[in-house]
Write an enzyme that holds these catalytic residues in place. Structure first.
Site: not given
Ligand code: URA
Length: 239
Positions: A106
């Site tokens: 993310d």
């Molecule tokens: N899980 C998440 O919620 N975000 C990420 O960036 C990676 C794994």
């Protein structure tokens, strides 16, 4: 030993057009054995490792594998459609055509982002069938009953009607805002955040620390990157 023009070597290794290579040479970004190269026709023994572009060693291999300590605020994509991406923040010498992040973090997640131009390898590490676990550190908003949560994660939660694969959870440090380590065996969208949300908690900060058995190099500051060694590459897929 066979020699090759520097502009041709750069074009092949960096996947750049001749005009782009010319520009790099014109701007004095290319050195051989520490001396700036100003003529694209300059010949260099093939396979010679002493070429640098903007201070970074040129990788002469067919594919490149880059460990980036992703900072928060950049998106994990090749084309950010106006937003800054993990490819945009690579130093000039690392850039070549066809680079992409193998897997998505993310925008606000930090840590180990693997960038490559090897689609087959990327598929291999992303497919749950290949069993390449990804490890994360999550700072939580509230205290957690770690035994109960670990048992639920180990059984496999249901997320959006889908049965998740078992995941491992352990407490790194407790308190009001605990720090937990989570090992996932697949990579669903927002998976860690959604898993904790299902337990009524919130992930405040998330960092990926490992892909397979390979740990993020702690000497890389946020935003820094380096090439993986052959041994490190093997650690990613080693069972
Ligand atoms: N899980 C998440 O919620 N975000 C990420 O960036 C990676 C794994």
């Amino acid at each position: 030993m066979k020699a090759e023009r520097i502009d041709k070597i750069l074009s092949i290794c960096m996947g750049l057009a001749r005009s782009e290579v010319k520009k790099l040479i014109r701007e004095g970004c290319v050195t051989f054995e520490g001396k700036t190269i100003s003529d694209g026709s300059f010949k260099i023994p093939y396979g010679c490792p002493d070429i640098e572009v903007s201070g970074s060693p040129l990788d002469l291999k067919e594919h490149v594998y880059i460990m980036l300590n992703k900072p928060p605020g950049v998106i994990c994509a090749s084309d950010g459609k106006g937003e800054k991406t993990v490819i945009d923040i690579l130093p000039e010498g690392y850039k070549r055509r066809s680079l992409f992040p193998a897997g998505r973090l993310d925008k606000d997640t930090e840590g180990f982002c693997l960038i490559t131009d090897d689609g087959i390898f990327a598929h291999k590490i992303l497919s749950p069938k290949s069993h390449v676990p990804k490890t994360y550190l999550a700072h939580l908003e509230k205290p957690i009953d770690i035994e109960e949560a670990a048992a639920l994660f180990a059984k496999g939660l249901y997320l959006g009607g889908e049965q998740l694969l078992p995941a491992a959870l352990r407490l790194v440090s407790g308190g009001d805002k605990p720090l937990c380590e989570i090992v996932l065996n697949e990579g669903k969208y927002h998976q860690v955040k959604l898993m904790f949300s299902q337990l009524g908690n919130t992930v405040l900060e998330l960092k990926r620390t490992h892909i397979g058995r390979l740990k993020l190099d702690e000497t890389l500051a946020s935003g820094e990157c380096r090439y993986l060694t052959d041994e490190e590459l093997l650690l990613i897929t080693k069972r």
